[in-house]
Design an enzyme around this catalytic site. Structure first.
Site, short mmCIF file in Angstrom:
data_model
loop_
_atom_site.label_atom_id
_atom_site.label_comp_id
_atom_site.label_asym_id
_atom_site.label_seq_id
_atom_site.Cartn_x
_atom_site.Cartn_y
_atom_site.Cartn_z
N HIS A 98 38.82 42.68 36.90
CA HIS A 98 38.23 41.57 37.62
C HIS A 98 37.13 40.97 36.74
CE1 HIS A 98 36.52 39.12 40.79
NE2 HIS A 98 35.36 39.71 40.63
N CYS A 105 40.78 35.09 39.63
CA CYS A 105 39.39 35.23 39.18
C CYS A 105 39.21 34.88 37.72
CB CYS A 105 38.87 36.63 39.48
SG CYS A 105 39.71 37.96 38.55
#
Length: 325
Positions: free
Chosen positions: A89, A203
């Site tokens: 992430h 993301c």
């Protein structure tokens, strides 16, 4: 990956000038002119952006450090487990020289990854029901332990307060118009030069857009290696099927509607281990043995004639942008 994904109607009007011609590859991600309200049916296991705050207005003469932040997905719960699979992430951090305050900005799913990737099949509803939105989250502070323990926290550039404020206006636009999370990149083969049919919107793509915006504003980035995770499906040329109304509406294609619902059924949340493995075998049968996948992208359905190696997680370098003078 399947375990990760298994946890877990009418849309807004398209902005003018953003409708794309069919058969243009990759299919452009569509932007919309407002964010729809979320349906109460859609519930997140973890609250989206629980400590979020408004982006502050910085003094123009401020000098702000910009940090690249990266950690394994769900690091807060599983530590480095998904890091071994390079499922990462990404976020970006800021530090004000005038105030000494730190800030974190990231973009992620409102209802977790599984809900953004596969729909719910609700009783009494013909069309699959999607709990899919993604959004930016901005909050004060940088959790050094989270990013450093199993990931990355590194300075990539410095910007002025004036540049930060311009970036903040762009974030507002980007967040209000890019509202749907797209998990998959879909391409023709593992070759780097192969055709990309669909690009993901998650993301890491938000971070790359943010870096590019800062470069456009004049930021000069350090020469360091930066890698990002992509989950890729491999397919022959996709076949356009239609939208929710044309497939599931009163005049829709009943046979196709039943086929799509049947395809998504094994991806539902599971109550038992046995049920999970039974449906996993169905997924393998349809995707790998029968080369079938149904993709929902830009509120439209596509058929993907799947090809070997079918799915791959890559962690590839995407260089930092070259700043303009």
């Amino acid at each position: 990956l399947l375990l990760l994904l298994l946890l877990g109607s009418c849309g807004p009007r398209l902005s003018e000038g953003l409708r794309s011609a069919r058969r243009r590859w990759p299919v452009p991600y569509r932007r919309f002119d407002y964010r729809p309200k979320t349906d109460p049916y859609c519930q997140a296991r973890y609250t989206f952006c629980p400590t979020g705050s408004a982006i502050p207005v910085m003094k123009e003469e401020d000098v702000i450090e910009v940090y690249r932040l990266q950690a394994p997905v769900w690091e807060f719960k599983y530590g480095d487990l998904l890091g071994h699979l390079k499922i990462m992430h990404d976020a970006v951090g800021f530090k004000s020289s005038l105030t000494g305050k730190n800030y974190t900005m990231e973009w992620y799913e409102l209802f977790q990854l599984g809900n953004c990737t596969f729909p719910h099949l609700r009783p009494g509803m013909d069309a699959p029901f999607w709990c899919n939105q993604g959004a930016a989250c901005f909050y004060e502070g940088i959790d050094d332990a989270h990013w450093k323990a199993n990931g990355t926290l590194v300075l990539v550039t410095t910007i002025s307060g004036a540049m930060f404020n311009e970036m903040a206006q762009w974030v507002k636009y980007d967040n209000e118009t890019g509202i749907y999370y797209e998990t998959w990149t879909v391409q023709a083969s593992p070759d780097k030069k192969s055709t990309v049919w669909f690009d993901s919107y998650e993301c890491s793509k938000f971070i790359l857009r943010t870096y590019q915006k800062l470069a456009d504003l004049g930021a000069i980035f350090k020469n360091i290696q930066t890698n990002y995770t992509s989950i890729i499906l491999f397919s022959g040329e996709p076949v356009y099927l239609g939208n929710e109304t044309s497939i599931f509406g009163p005049q829709g294609n009943k046979t196709l509607a039943a086929t799509i619902r049947d395809f998504y059924n094994p991806f539902k949340p599971h109550q038992s281990v046995r049920e999970f493995f039974v449906d996993l075998l169905k997924i393998i049968d349809r995707v790998i043995l029968n080369h079938q996948f149904y993709l929902f992208y830009n509120l439209e359905y596509w058929f993907l004639p799947m090809k070997s190696p079918y799915l791959k997680i890559i962690y590839e370098e995407v260089p930092l942008p070259v700043g303009s003078k």
